[in-house]
Design a protein around this motif. Structure first.
Motif, PDB file in Angstrom:
ATOM      1  N   ILE A   3       0.844  -1.194   0.000  1.00  8.65           N
ATOM      2  CA  ILE A   3       0.000   0.000   0.000  1.00  8.65           C
ATOM      3  C   ILE A   3       0.880   1.244   0.000  1.00  8.65           C
ATOM      4  N   THR A   5       0.872   5.173   0.400  1.00  5.98           N
ATOM      5  CA  THR A   5       0.041   6.237   0.961  1.00  5.98           C
ATOM      6  C   THR A   5       0.665   7.617   0.798  1.00  5.98           C
ATOM      7  N   GLU A  10      -2.120   4.077  -3.675  1.00  9.07           N
ATOM      8  CA  GLU A  10      -2.107   2.960  -4.615  1.00  9.07           C
ATOM      9  C   GLU A  10      -1.968   1.643  -3.847  1.00  9.07           C
ATOM     10  N   VAL A  11      -2.592   0.611  -4.401  1.00  8.08           N
ATOM     11  CA  VAL A  11      -2.536  -0.717  -3.785  1.00  8.08           C
ATOM     12  C   VAL A  11      -2.089  -1.731  -4.832  1.00  8.08           C
ATOM     13  N   THR A  24     -15.365   2.776  -8.734  1.00 10.93           N
ATOM     14  CA  THR A  24     -14.421   2.608  -7.636  1.00 10.93           C
ATOM     15  C   THR A  24     -15.178   2.332  -6.333  1.00 10.93           C
ATOM     16  N   ARG A  26     -15.569   3.074  -3.146  1.00 13.04           N
ATOM     17  CA  ARG A  26     -15.137   4.167  -2.286  1.00 13.04           C
ATOM     18  C   ARG A  26     -15.059   3.784  -0.814  1.00 13.04           C
ATOM     19  N   LEU A  29     -12.215   1.379   0.261  1.00 10.98           N
ATOM     20  CA  LEU A  29     -10.932   2.069   0.193  1.00 10.98           C
ATOM     21  C   LEU A  29     -10.797   3.099   1.316  1.00 10.98           C
ATOM     22  N   GLU A  30     -11.906   3.700   1.706  1.00  8.02           N
ATOM     23  CA  GLU A  30     -11.870   4.630   2.830  1.00  8.02           C
ATOM     24  C   GLU A  30     -11.519   3.884   4.119  1.00  8.02           C
ATOM     25  N   LEU A  32      -9.760   1.166   4.242  1.00  8.45           N
ATOM     26  CA  LEU A  32      -8.345   0.811   4.118  1.00  8.45           C
ATOM     27  C   LEU A  32      -7.458   2.006   4.478  1.00  8.45           C
ATOM     28  N   LYS A  33      -7.813   3.187   3.998  1.00  9.46           N
ATOM     29  CA  LYS A  33      -7.037   4.386   4.336  1.00  9.46           C
ATOM     30  C   LYS A  33      -7.060   4.643   5.844  1.00  9.46           C
ATOM     31  N   LEU A  72     -13.833  -5.139   1.362  1.00  7.64           N
ATOM     32  CA  LEU A  72     -12.402  -4.823   1.371  1.00  7.64           C
ATOM     33  C   LEU A  72     -11.577  -6.098   1.282  1.00  7.64           C
TER      34      LEU A  72
END
Length: 236
Positions: A3, A5, A10-11, A24, A26, A29-30, A32-33, A72
């Motif tokens: 990952i 950041t 990008e992953v 996407t 969203r 991914l949120e 994951l962030k 996820l």
């Protein structure tokens, strides 16, 4: 799972970049962030739900979390990459590598008298943490990493200046200004090194670009210290 950041988010999964054929995803991914920001400590599920689904409560928030976690894990294709135990959630460091954590580890261990080691560490910082993410939970990590980058750049520049390598020092400061256009210490540093190099017009140009960026981004003028330096250079 790798990952990135710093700069662009990008992953890559088993060295293959994660892409989307349709819309996407969203929310996964949120999540994951958020887990990236939580770092090795991870986060309590209640905190995650409050941050990502502030208008949901109780079972509705739990259901939203479970659905998003499932999506996820499906995206990452490694279910164990996201660990959940007793409502504590974290990325498994044996399965997920994060560039900002690698940067922080090197910051903590780098020999601050070794210019080569400092440059190698700074090269990992390709931009701010999850750049473009405006959620408040991203800000503490972003500010901490940004401060580490700027402090390390100043340390490297100081070493180069002490060696009389003003040109090299100026390049390091300029690179920091590219990453963070409103870093005032970097602006003053590059102005002073340019003066020593006899490049006064370039020093003035740096100030003008910095002053413009400060007005546009933060709506404030430079500090009196920076303005005074600029005036001294301009009238010399």
């Amino acid at each position: 799972v790798k990952i990135a950041t710093l700069g662009r988010f990008e992953v890559a999964i088993d060295d293959v970049p994660l892409t989307f054929s349709g819309k996407t995803q969203r929310k996964p991914l949120e999540l994951l962030k958020y887990l990236c920001a939580a770092g090795v400590q991870g986060a309590n599920q209640d905190e995650i739900e409050e941050a990502l689904w502030p208008d949901a409560d109780g079972e509705a928030a739990d259901q939203a979390f479970r659905t998003t976690l499932h999506r996820l894990r499906k995206l990452l294709r490694h279910d164990d990459a996201v660990q959940v135990s007793d409502r504590h959630v974290l990325l498994d460091p044996s399965l997920a590598s994060l560039d900002h954590m690698a940067f922080e580890r090197m910051v903590q261990s780098v020999d601050r008298t070794d210019t080569v080691a400092l440059e190698r560490t700074l090269a990992l910082y390709r931009g701010h943490f999850v750049q473009g993410e405006t959620a408040s939970w991203a800000l503490p990590s972003r500010e901490r990493l940004r401060a580490q980058f700027l402090n390390l750049t100043e340390q490297l520049g100081t070493l180069l200046e002490e060696r009389g390598e003003d040109g090299e020092a100026a390049q390091k400061y300029l690179r920091a200004l590219e990453v963070e256009p409103v870093a005032e210490v970097m602006c003053r540093r590059v102005m002073m090194t340019y003066v020593r190099l006899g490049r006064r017009s370039e020093a003035i140009g740096v100030y003008q670009r910095f002053s413009h960026a400060l007005r546009v981004k933060l709506g404030i003028p430079p500090t009196s210290e920076t303005v005074s330096l600029y005036r001294d250079i301009a009238k010399a």
